[in-house]
Each structure stands twice: as structure tokens, then as C-alpha cells.
Design an enzyme around this catalytic site. Structure first.
Site, short mmCIF file in Angstrom:
data_model
loop_
_atom_site.label_atom_id
_atom_site.label_comp_id
_atom_site.label_asym_id
_atom_site.label_seq_id
_atom_site.Cartn_x
_atom_site.Cartn_y
_atom_site.Cartn_z
N GLU A 60 18.19 -18.13 -27.71
CA GLU A 60 17.66 -16.62 -27.35
C GLU A 60 18.48 -15.56 -28.13
OE1 GLU A 60 18.37 -19.14 -25.29
OE2 GLU A 60 16.23 -19.69 -24.78
N HIS A 129 13.52 -21.03 -13.02
CA HIS A 129 12.09 -20.64 -13.51
C HIS A 129 11.68 -19.54 -12.56
CE1 HIS A 129 12.82 -24.75 -15.22
NE2 HIS A 129 12.04 -24.18 -16.19
C1 TPP Z 1 18.34 -21.44 -22.48
C2 TPP Z 1 17.03 -22.11 -22.21
N1 TPP Z 1 15.97 -21.66 -23.19
C3 TPP Z 1 14.80 -22.23 -22.93
C4 TPP Z 1 14.63 -23.23 -22.08
C5 TPP Z 1 13.18 -23.83 -22.00
N2 TPP Z 1 13.11 -25.15 -22.58
C6 TPP Z 1 13.23 -26.09 -21.52
S1 TPP Z 1 13.12 -27.73 -22.16
C7 TPP Z 1 12.98 -26.99 -23.65
C8 TPP Z 1 12.88 -27.85 -25.01
C9 TPP Z 1 14.28 -28.65 -25.13
O1 TPP Z 1 14.25 -29.42 -26.43
P1 TPP Z 1 14.98 -30.50 -26.77
O2 TPP Z 1 16.50 -29.77 -26.58
O3 TPP Z 1 15.05 -31.20 -28.05
O4 TPP Z 1 15.27 -31.41 -25.50
P2 TPP Z 1 14.12 -32.61 -25.00
O5 TPP Z 1 13.00 -31.87 -24.12
O6 TPP Z 1 13.54 -33.01 -26.33
O7 TPP Z 1 14.84 -33.58 -24.37
C10 TPP Z 1 12.79 -25.49 -23.74
C11 TPP Z 1 12.78 -24.74 -24.81
C12 TPP Z 1 15.47 -23.84 -21.25
N3 TPP Z 1 15.50 -24.43 -20.09
N4 TPP Z 1 17.00 -23.09 -21.50
#
Ligand code: TPP
Ligand code: TPP
Ligand code: MG
Ligand code: MG
Lengths: 337, 427, 337, 427
Positions: A60, A129
Site C-alpha cells: 500500500e 475488514h
Molecule cells: C496489508 C494487506 N493488504 C491487502 C490485503 C488483502 N488481501 C488479502 S489476501 C491477499 C492476497 C495475498 O496473496 P499471497 O500473499 O500470494 O498469499 P496467498 O493468498 O496466495 O496464500 C490480499 C491482497 C490484506 N489482507 N492486507
């Protein structure tokens, strides 16, 4: 005019802005091909190409910093932070940078960025959230903070925000995306169809920043609110039968103090409602201004109905949410004072 | 809440049967502290000319070695040698020399002005002048600069008026920043010099955004940014590298490794585990490590990065290996934390001296001209200082109008609170 | 008892804590060998070794995160953020993590960290060495926010903070480090010698969190303040001759509301003074509480004297700083209301 | 404010004389989108056994190649080959198989429970079970875990009661987190399993702090942490690597590269520019890239990292290359952004299937036992679900007491506002 829900209105604002100005660029996590987890940017990449609307790394602070750099270049970045709960990593770039660049450069450089982010509870999102961090940004001079409560306002305020030369935090009450919500968790889902502010012009228009909207005129008390709480307060007014004047602030920076004071001076009572936690929330600032400016006209202490001073608990979403019952009770109590 | 506990009994596996030694924390220490003799034996400066110069069109994956080498052009005899020796004429080198000498004279004078109480704060760039000077000359004047606070020479390289800079140091009535910023936090849109932030590292990722914008708009301008070795530890550094690599942004990411961050030596930022340039390798960025006290090496590396950026090959990370010869700022006393004779023993030389020797070797310069230029610079700085002080210093003379304090916070008309506060303030 | 300035008192708190508990560990930018840019940690590395007091990379979020991890392990990290203006990069780790770990783990994990950071103006630090961000942290439930105004309090409050199991933001009014400062920028430098609260016990003692200090009793009005402003308000009371009751809040979370209300109910007037910018500053919360709880006893609107809603400008430090002249004028005005 | 403008005229150098081509922004795209055929041709899986295994005492600088290789043990014939093949007995492998099967059965069931409206949210780990399972078994039970949200198998590896986990999914009266957290955000101090954060990446740098504490205290316990490929872009990742390298913290930093972050493919986090493991090289950390669908490879790599950590050689970064077979969560529909046949074409196989084949090859397992175990797992999950639902689900049954909402915010006695608010709430 088209009937739109708030997501569609926001999407339409994007299209309007991007068609008008090639310098409007949209990015954020999952906003590109997929169109955003709430679908606000759906179709934009297909329509405007990958360099006008694209996915960003999950950083972010990086997203905001890149937007600032683009703004300094002369573009108008319109970015999405997936949930307001995830805006904190960008706090330094927003506070020390976006908010300060005009001032510290003697007015030469600008950061005309708009940071859209869904906020507030009501979707069983749990404590990460559901947050409402508007007070933090209201304390940072140099930022503007805008919060729509209807599709019509969402589009008009978003266009005004992007066309504004200052950095704007644009908080979208996610519980209102698909319909007005009065806070009765067990009610069936209402849509925006039929609501007057669900009728949205297709082209360009603005709702100016800093102009509150008196959504209900009344003489018994003034209710100051924004976002989801506008609908909750209207419901509480209806349910209690108290003749409230309900003021939708629309933006808390700039704040339409004139409208607020006029109303409170008329009614002599003031209730403030927000979903954020109480302590040092924006309601405190409203109370501080109103007590000072309307001191001799106030007939009762100003009261605040807000989220509790706790995180937003998953299972107790509706115990936390300041719904029409709590708002109505405060209204009644205030009339007795 | 009853018997939640009961559900939660983990059947532990039997304890591991191993000989565990107690763990211990390693805290890196510089080779010498006050009272000890400076020690640079850990620093290996390869000979000038030995580090290879990959073709500008090479892939990052083919040049990891460059992050661990050191691009050096000027050898001990004052000759420019090896594949990185840039083809630049003596005029340009003389200009570089002049800018570095101007910077040093300016730094000395402004440092003293602070000591005399004419302003609150100052930061010198002594010993590091080649880094901004050579880059400033290699870049086009229309390219954008996102500096940290020790690249004042960039403004000289762009012929920015020294008087304007001094007015900022003094926060006087002609300070274009209206007295708002701490001294040395210059800003000039006209010079393409972004407003310096007191918050470290923020400019690094902003610069990537600027470069992305230039690419989105199909422009031809690129940009460059600078960060200190200590500041690379901030998240912004990581965001900058990530965004730059992902979007192939036309930006030059410069790390100025002067080996100190206030009192912390580079090891506290991880500089003794791997060179800072190596950070770039991890993102798939081309990464160069350059002798930051070698004007020609910095110029050549910057040119190489510029060519890549202008031809849509994306970003380059450059570590400039140099040494902070003086204290961190006027608030700092380096004898409290580092060996007293470090500056003397530093093996990297003085960038001014090294370029001077090269020009003399080429027959394009001599001691007489050098002394004359030195005097000219001192006089220029003194004269300009007199002009600036005639306007005002932090403590005396003409200040910006106090009402400007309430300006430039937002565009447009002041809102209710601003009107009220201006009124309370009496304007 | 030893005469100490505030830096020495803070240093002494460190020594006391580290001697008593091997789990107290100290780190931050330049705090190790050098002893910190304000010398608060001087001599600690020499005394306790490099693994008890050490330099950290310039990464405020990393510093706070490492402290959280150590706290989860069972240690009591006492860390320094070099200036409060540089705490924003750590906002996510403070807000989403330190403040939430106890709650979200059902009380199993704790983050007993103390984050010391110099704040406030008065040293010509410009807008990035002068800020007062306390309101941001006051809005984050789960954090405590402590602000001393004397060497005695600084040591006692710091020990209480570190021994507290909750995360504490400990804001040190840097202008008070070397002496009490009443806000007259042209006055010669005063030292803490001679001030009663400059006498500091050498060993262990605490000043409890959440207990305000009535530093001047009075009947004409209540003045709520903390940090540097305590001394400014005392000066203004003296200079105006108004019989103010000056309350040093000492901590804003927890807040000693009982002492506040008792005082305002007695005096009928309330002035709030802080150095932070006005809008959504902590003064707003104080005003909101006081107007609600003391409504029927208030004889005049609550007023706030604060830093302006601008960044802290370098050259206009003293125009920005809410000094005794502005505070005194507000006191007089309030007495006329 | 007079003639500030006048001082500011930069004497611009003459414009550059070059042929500039327009810049353009590169936005990485995955090889296939919906409507196209999945394409994994860019993925090069080296044969099992070919990647070298450096001695545990080797220096990070001597093993950069490991970040670009891929540690694989199980070959296509189900044999364990090469230098990384760990010496573990069949019991332990059977335990691994069981935990992975338990995890998958649990995931399937809880996913359905969400679809049936019994809770608000769920996230599966399908296809990635080997990563947490093998690590969980390699680590001691007293070592600390700082997981992301897709390592539920760690809890099974520690024999944590499934019922306790389900109670969390349902936010029911026995949820040890008192209904406060979104489903899957487990926490258990007893299990050494740190409270999962909804805010990505924050645990990564916290884990380094925990490890530093263990080292400061002369303890013998180490810790491990996990992060997704997408989440590596957060600053916390950079802080974790920096602190881990600087202080040689006894921590294992695991990147779970399942190639997707919601709808963004790994290229948006920079995964197509350089493997994520390579990030570690830049900090001077030893970095391994491991086949995350190969139980034995994950086990061996973790063991290697454990040995380094326990012997004060500091941290290791491990990229586990795997594939997210299902949607991101119950809120996600992957057919909207990736090729429909990706899962079928993914060349890395299924970790359960691969370990099963190996055990069969060894004669330590057979189809009958496998089927029986599959049924056992389904029954276990079903029975436990019945128990959990007897307590309550998000929508029905016993909830935690609402007054717990006001607890655990601070320790000690509630302050004024808390007392007032509790009272307003009616407790
Ligand atoms: C600081 C933050 N930014 C955005 C999110 C929203 N978000 C939740 S899971 C996700 C994707 C994460 O992807 P990855 O790190 O590859 O993990 P995976 O879900 O593939 O295990 C996002 C953008 C969040 N939870 N926290
Ligand atoms: C975010 C932030 N943290 C801390 C500081 C305080 N600070 C100012 S300069 C400095 C050291 C920077 O060192 P380095 O990056 O190596 O740059 P150098 O001074 O050597 O040029 C520190 C810690 C700051 N200005 N901003
Ligand atoms: Mg440095
Ligand atoms: Mg992923």
C-alpha cells in the site's frame, strides 16, 4: 439517468474521468484484469488498456508513493486500497508526503491523488475488514476526506475528488455498495433501485467537496452523520418519530461548518453518529466545534453514538454496529434532557 | 466460557533429542571506534579498469557479478582506464570539477554560517560531491530528480542560482519555500528538483511513480533518485525496487553508500552481509557497484543506466561506494562514535583531487588554474552569502510574511477553520 | 534523590529497568554505542552489553515489529523512534498489530512494548522534527499514550509504561529535555536544577498511568494540558493572574476523567491546550467529554488553544507554538464569557 | 514576497541531441487468461536430485545458485533421489501423509460449511499442504510459528485439536478467540502458533524479533514464519530480511509462492523478473528454492535451515514453489481471471499423491490403506464438525458471551470510558 448501485456509480465515475482526461490512471491490488474485489474497476482495463488501469503489487505504501510520483509528474492517479483496514502501511506516504508536498515546495509541486478505499462494517468482515479510520486522516492537514452515502453522491464526489488538486481519501461505505442499509441486520437486502439517489447521470457532474446535505429537515434536533450512518439515522428518526434534522456531512475535510451551525442553532440539540470507535473519533471534533459555536443555543449536552472502543468483533458485528436502536435511544434521551 | 481449555490439549511429541547450544545475537560492529586506529582492511578496492562493462542491451540475469564488483575508471596515476572510461571532453570534466569545488566551498561556508547562529541546521556533502555532480551532468536537464538531502551539487549541475539556495538555508524573505522547510531541504520545480523530504526514503518509490507516469504518457523524460545506505532499510526502498522491476520503470535508483548513517556504520543496514547493489539482483534489476569518488566512473555508470532507461529496458540500481568525510550534520560530532583518523585513512581518495589529477595528466588543467578556481569559488560563495544575508538570515533581516504560514496547505479558497484561524492569528 | 534533567531521568529509568529485569531490551536508530541523538540511552550498551542495547536499521516498522516479536517471546522491549515525525512508517505495526494482539488472540499473546519518541516543537526542527501525533494513537484502542512533563514524571511514567503489559507510546516533549520551558522563546535557557520535579530518586518508583496531576489548584477555570504545555499554561496563569486549576494529564490513554470532571465541575470553565494541530486533535475528545459530562456546570464554551492547522513551519516556529501570550489571551477571553 | 522569481533563473544547458524513442510502461501479464489454454511452458522444473546441497556450514555467498535452482527429491517414479533426500523413516512420512489428508478433508468440509451459511468465510490450502506439514514435522514442537493464513496444517502437525479449530471457524461459544476473528485466523499460545493477522506480511518481521529475543536470552528455540508470494511486496518482508541478516536471527523465512495473490499472478509481485528466493541473496541470506509440492524436499530444506539456525548461523530464506489449486477464498471465483484448465495442466503434481506414491514404492503404503485413511479422515472431520455444530455456528447455537467483546483490549481494570461503554451496552 440510469439506475445504479454505488459500485456502478463509482465505476461510471471512473469511465467519465478516464474518457475526459488521459492523465487519469487507475491502479491497485486486483483492480486490473479482474476489476477489483468489489468490482469497482470492472471493465476499465479492457476499455482503456493495461497502462491506464492495472494491478499493483501488495504494498500500500508503494501504491500511494507511485501515485504521488505520478501526481508530481502531472497525472491524476485514482487508486484503490483494497480495504481501509490496509491503509496503515501507507500512513507515512500519506501524512508526511501527499499531505505536505504542496506546502513544503512553496506551492510548486502537487500530489493530486485520490485514494479510494472501502470502509466500515456490516459484511461480517471481522476486525480487519470493517474499520473506519477517517479520524486519523482528518487530523492530518493537507488531506481531504470524503465519504459518500448514495450512488449519486459517490459518483459526483469522486469526480470532484479526482479533479481536485489536493490529495483526497475517499472512503466508500462498503455496506452501501449494493443498497441503502438502515442497520437492521435481519432485514432483507434492499437495492438502490427506487431510491432517488440511485438515479445517476451517465456523464460528467460533480458534487462539490465541503457541502453538507440536509437529507431530512427537522426542528427537534440535529443529527450529524456520514456514510452508512446517514441511512441508520434516517431510520431512527422515522422509528422514534422525532423530528430530526439529519445532516449528511459528505466530506469531513473540508467540513461544512456553516450548515452544521445553522442547523444546531435552529434545533438546540445535536447528536453525532459514526461507526468508528468513540475516543478521538471525528465525532469529538464535531462536538468540540458545536459546543463552542452554539454554546448559548444548546439545550442538552451533545451526544455521540459510535462504534465501541473495541476492535470490530466478527461474531458481534451487530452488537458493535451503531444501529437504529442505539441511535433512536440516544435521540429519545436527548429529547428528555 | 466453560471448558474451552479442555478442547485445547495438544498431544506434544516427545522432546527433541539433540545437543542444543545456546543461541546468541550477533550485533555488527564497525572495525574501529574512538580511541582505536581506523581500519579499512575489509575494503577491497579492485584496480581501476578491471570490472567488465556489459553491453547496454544485456539481461540483468547476465550481470550479477557487477553488483559485487566496483566500477572504477581513474587509476592511481590519474589515468582513465578500462571499458567504463567514458568518452567525454575536457570541458565537461572541467565543469564537473568546478561544480564539485563550488559545492565544497558552499558547504564549508554554510556550515560556518550555522555555527555563527545564522541558521538552525546544515548538512555537508564533503567527499561525496562526485555522485550528484557526475549524475547531474550525465542526465538531461529535463529529466526529473528525486534527491535525498546530500545531493545539493545536482542544483549546481543544473546552474541553479546559489543565491536561491542560500535564501532557503536562511529561511529569509526570498526563500522560495517561504521559510517552511529545514535548511538543505531544497525544492525547485523549474530545476526539475523534487522537494526534499525530512522523512527518509520516501522519494525513492515516488521517483518510480514519476517514471511510470512518463512511460504511460509516452514521454521521453526519465528520472533519477538517491537514497543513503542507512535509508535503504526503509520499506520504501523495497517498494521502489519492486515497482521498478515489475513495470520496467525508466528510473535510475542510486544508493549513496557513504558507510555511515549518523552514528551507525553500514553493517547496521546490512552492508557487511552483502553490498547494497546486490539488493537489486534479488528483484531482477541490473545492479552496478561504482566507485563514488571517481567522477568518471559515476558518469559512465549513469550514462549506461540512462541508455537502458531511454530504450525501455527499465530501471538500474547503482550503489555509489563513497565515504562521509564529515559529521552527519551540524548537530553531530563523529568523534563520539568513529575512529578519529578514519578520514585520513580512507583509501578511496577525494573526488575533487582525483578528477583534478586526471585533468592535469591530460594537460587540460594545472595547479595555477586550480588555485585560481578555488579562490573564485570562495569569492563567489562569499559574495552570494553577502547578498543572501542582505535579505535576511534565520535570526535577522527580512523574513517571509507570517501570513504565508497559512498558505499552500490546500488549493482553492480557505475553509471555515482556516478562515477562523487566520483571523485568530490576526491576518 | 539526584538533580536530573529529563534526559538523565529517562536514562536513569532505563538503568533501573534493565538492572531489575534481564528481559528489558533497548534498541533503535543510533541508540547503541552512540547513546541516541538526544543521549537518552547513553552508556547503556557499555553497561549492559551489545545484546541489551543496540543500533537498529533505519526502518521504524521493522523496529516496532521486532519489538512486538520480542514481546510475544516474553521480553519487554523499550525502543526509541528517533523523532515522533518518523513513527508513521510503523503505523500499521502499531495499529493493526501491537494494539490488537491481546484482543485477537483471546488474551493469550501480549505485546508489552514501550515506544519512546521525542515530540513537539521549540527547537527549530521544522515540520519534520516538531510534530505532535498523539491524537492518532489515542484513536487506536489497545494503545496507551503517555506524555510526561517533568524529569520526575518522565522516570516514573517510563518505568510504569515498561512494566505495563500493554503497548505504550511514550511521547517525550523534547523541548523539556534540558529544562522547563514556559514558551518565551527569547528567554535564557532554564535548567531543571531548582525545579522540585528535577529531583529524581535513583532507584525504582512508578508514577501510575491514568492519574492526572493537578499542578496548580485554582477556582476560576480548569486548564487541561500535557507535555511542554503544562509549563506554558502555568506561565500564562501567572502572567494573567487568573486563578486557574492546571491539570497535567500525564497520560491521555488511559485518561483520568474523574480528575478532569471534578475540576471542571468546580470551576465551570475549561480551556484545553496542546501543541498538535487543532482539528481532530486530542483536545477535541477532551472537549467532547467535558461538554457532555459537565454540561449544566459550564459557564462558558470550552476553548482550545493549539498549534494551527498547518505544518510546523521552520521560520515561524514561535508563531506556530501556542505560547503563553495566546494561552493567556484565551484565559482572559474565557473569564469574560 | 517580491522578486523571488528573479533569483531562480536556471541557465539551461542546450537540449540533448539524441533520438529519443517514446517510453512505454510494461505491465506483466500471465501467460493465459479465461478463454485461453493454460500455459506453463515458462516453468522449468529441473529433474529431482540435480540441485546440489551445500554443507550446512557454507557461507551464503557460496550458494547464490540455490536461489535459482529448485530442490526436488521425489522423481516421477516416486523415488527419493539426490543429495537432499532426507533420512526419515516411513512412520514420519506416513504421519506427513495423514496430516496432509486431514488438512484437505478439513478444508473441503469447512469450505462447504461456509457455502451452507454456517460461517462467513473460509480459505483452503489445497495443493499446498506439503509446505506447512513438512515444516511442522521438521521443527521441534517448542519452536515458535508465525504463519500466514494458509498454514492450517501446522496445527495438525502439532496435534492441535481439530475441534478447537472448528470452533474458531464457527465463532461459537468455545472459540478460544471469543468470536473476534475472521475464520481461519487461528491462534494458540499452547501450540506455539502466533495469532494470524488479517494484515498481510506483518508476522514476517515479528518472527525475526521473536528469534532475536530467543538469541538474546540464550534460549535454544528457533522460529519459522510464512508469507505469500504476493505479500512479499510489503515493506515488512524487507524489514524481516534486513533484521534477520544484520542480527543473524535464528529464524526460517518461508515464502509460499503459489503463483497467485487473489487475481494477480506472481509477475505483479516481481516473480517473473527473478525468483522470490533471489530476494534473499541481496541481503546476504542463504536462500533456497524448493519444490513446495514435494514433501521430502520441503522437509529436507527446512531441516537444513533448522541446523543453520540452531548453530548460530542465522536465518534462511526458503521459497516454496507451489500452486494454489483453488480459489483464493470463499469470496473468490478464479475462473474470472485465470485459465479454466490451469489446475489440470499444472506440472508440479499433487503433494499428497506424490508422497503416497513414494510410500507405495517403498512398500510402506498401499491403495487399500490409503482409501481407508481417506475415509477415516472424512469421518473424523464429519464427527468433529458435528461436535462443533452442537456447540454453535456463526448463525446458530451458543455464541461467546457478548460481554467478552469488551475484554482483552487492555490488561488491568477497565478505564472510565470502558466502564461507561460497558454500562451503555448493558453489562
Ligand atoms: C496489508 C494487506 N493488504 C491487502 C490485503 C488483502 N488481501 C488479502 S489476501 C491477499 C492476497 C495475498 O496473496 P499471497 O500473499 O500470494 O498469499 P496467498 O493468498 O496466495 O496464500 C490480499 C491482497 C490484506 N489482507 N492486507
Ligand atoms: C523516516 C526517518 N527515520 C529517521 C530519520 C532520522 N535520520 C535523519 S538522517 C538519518 C541517517 C540517514 O543515513 P543515510 O541514509 O546513510 O544517509 P546519509 O546521512 O549518510 O547521507 C536518520 C536516521 C528520518 N529523517 N526519517
Ligand atoms: Mg549514509
Ligand atoms: Mg500467493
Amino acid at each position: 439517468m440510469t439506475t445504479m448501485n454505488m459500485i456502478q456509480a463509482i465505476n461510471s465515475a471512473h469511465v467519465t474521468l478516464m474518457e475526459k482526461d488521459p492523465k487519469v490512471v487507475v491502479f491497485g491490488e486486483d483492480v486490473g484484469y479482474f476489476g477489483g474485489v468489489f468490482r469497482a474497476t470492472e471493465g476499465l482495463q479492457q476499455k482503456f488498456g493495461v497502462t491506464r488501469c492495472f494491478d499493483a503489487p501488495i504494498a500500500e505504501a508503494g501504491i500511494v508513493a507511485a501515485a504521488i510520483g505520478m501526481g508530481v509528474y502531472g497525472m491524476r492517479p485514482l487508486i484503490e486500497i483494497q480495504f481501509a483496514d490496509y491503509i496503515y502501511p501507507a500512513m507515512d506516504q500519506l501524512t508526511s508526503e501527499a499531505a505536505r508536498i504542496r506546502y513544503r515546495s512553496g506551492g510548486e509541486f502537487l500530489a493530486p491523488i485520490t485514494v479510494r478505499t472501502p470502509y466500515g462494517g456490516g459484511i461480517f468482515g471481522g476486525q480487519t475488514h470493517s474499520q473506519s479510520p477517517e479520524a486519523l486522516f482528518a487530523h492530518v492537514v493537507g488531506l481531504k476526506v470524503v465519504i459518500p452515502s448514495t450512488p449519486y453522491d459517490a459518483k459526483g464526489l469522486l469526480i470532484a475528488s479526482v479533479e481536485d488538486d489536493d490529495p483526497v481519501i475517499f472512503l466508500e461505505p462498503k455496506r452501501l455498495y449494493t443498497g441503502p442499509f438502515e442497520g437492521h441486520s435481519t432485514d432483507g437486502v434492499k437495492t438502490w433501485a427506487g431510491h432517488p439517489a440511485g438515479e445517476v447521470p451517465d456523464g460528467h457532474y460533480i458534487v462539490p467537496l465541503g457541502k453538507a446535505n440536509v437529507v431530512r429537515e427537522g426542528s427537534a434536533m440535529t443529527v450529524l452523520c456520514y456514510g452508512t450512518m446517514v441511512h441508520v439515522c434516517l431510520a431512527a428518526a422515522r422509528e422514534t418519530g422525532i423530528d430530526c434534522e439529519v445532516v449528511d456531512l459528505r466530506s469531513i475535510t473540508p467540513l461544512d461548518v456553516d450548515t452544521i451551525l445553522t442547523s444546531v442553532n435552529k434545533t438546540g440539540r445535536c447528536l453525532i453518529v459514526h461507526e468508528a470507535t468513540l475516543t478521538a473519533g471525528f465525532g469529538a471534533e464535531l462536538a468540540a466545534i458545536v459546543q463552542q459555536e452554539c454554546f448559548y443555543n444548546l439545550e442538552a449536552p451533545i451526544d455521540r453514538v459510535t462504534g465501541w472502543d473495541t476492535p470490530y468483533p466478527h461474531v458481534f458485528e451487530w452488537e458493535y454496529f451503531p444501529g437504529p436502536a442505539r441511535v433512536g435511544a440516544a435521540m429519545k434521551k436527548m429529547m428528555e434532557a | 466460557m466453560s471448558d474451552r481449555g479442555k478442547t485445547a490439549k495438544a498431544a506434544k511429541a516427545e522432546p527433541a533429542k539433540r545437543n542444543s547450544i545456546p543461541l546468541k545475537l550477533r550485533v555488527p560492529e564497525p572495525p574501529a571506534r574512538p580511541g582505536q586506529a581506523a581500519d579499512f582492511s575489509h575494503i577491497k578496492l579492485p584496480a581501476a579498469g578491471v570490472t567488465r562493462r556489459p553491453d547496454v542491451a544485456s539481461q540483468p540475469a547476465e550481470m550479477h557479478d557487477l553488483a559485487y564488483g566496483l566500477v572504477r575508471v581513474l587509476n592511481e596515476k590519474g589515468e582513465a582506464v578500462g571499458p567504463w572510461a567514458p568518452k567525454i571532453d575536457a570541458d565537461l570534466m572541467r565543469r564537473g570539477l568546478r561544480i564539485m569545488m563550488m559545492t565544497r566551498a558552499y558547504d564549508d561556508r554554510m556550515y560556518k554560517a550555522q555555527r555563527q547562529g545564522k541558521t538552525s541546521f546544515y548538512m555537508k556533502s564533503t567527499g561525496e560531491e562526485a555522485v550528484p555532480t557526475a549524475a547531474g551532468l550525465a542526465l538531461d536537464d529535463t529529466d526529473m530528480l528525486f534527491p535525498a538531502y546530500r545531493q545539493q551539487a545536482l542544483l549546481f549541475a543544473r546552474n541553479w542560482p546559489m543565491l536561491d539556495m542560500m535564501n532557503q538555508i536562511y529561511s529569509n524573505a526570498h526563500d522560495r519555500l517561504k521559510g517552511r522547510q529545514l535548511p538543505v531541504m531544497y525544492s525547485s520545480k523549474e530545476a526539475g528538483f523534487f522537494t526534499i523530504s525530512g522523512n527518509l526514503a520516501t522519494q525513492f518509490s515516488q521517483a518510480v511513480g514519476w517514471a511510470m507516469a512518463s512511460a504511460i504518457m509516452g514521454d521521453t523524460r526519465i528520472c533519477a533518485t538517491w537514497i543513503g545506505d542507512g535509508s535503504t532499510a526503509e520499506g520504501d526502498f523495497h517498494h521502489a525496487c519492486t515497482f521498478a522491476a515489475v513495470y520496467k520503470a525508466p528510473v535510475i535508483l542510486n544508493i549513496v553508500n557513504n558507510q555511515w548513517a549518523i552514528s551507525s556504520f553500514q553493517g547496521i543496514a546490512g552492508g557487511t552481509e552483502a553490498p547494497f547493489a546486490a539488493r537489486g539482483v534479488g528483484y531482477g534489476l541490473p545492479a552496478l557497484r561504482v566507485d563514488g569518488n571517481d567522477f568518471l566512473a559515476v558518469y559512465a555508470a549513469t550514462q549506461w543506466a540512462i541508455e537502458r532507461a531511454r530504450s525501455n529496458q527499465g530501471a538500474t540500481l547503482i550503489e555509489h561506494f563513497t565515504y562521509r568525510m564529515e559529521g552527519h550534520s551540524t548537530s553531530d560530532d563523529p568523534t563520539r562514535y568513529r575512529a578519529a583518523d578514519e578520514r585520513q585513512k580512507w583509501p578511496g581518495g577525494d573526488p575533487i583531487e582525483r578528477l583534478k589529477q586526471h585533468l592535469i595528466k591530460l594537460g587540460e588543467w594545472d595547479e595555477t588554474r586550480h588555485t585560481a578556481q578555488q579562490e573564485e569559488m570562495e569569492k563567489l560563495v562569499k559574495d552570494t552569502q553577502r547578498q543572501a544575508e542582505a535579505i535576511g538570515t534565520l535570526q535577522a533581516g527580512q523574513k517571509p510574511s507570517p501570513k504565508t504560514m497559512f498558505e499552500d496547505i490546500y488549493g482553492g479558497e480557505p475553509d471555515w477553520r482556516m478562515r477562523k484561524q487566520r483571523q485568530q492569528f490576526g491576518i
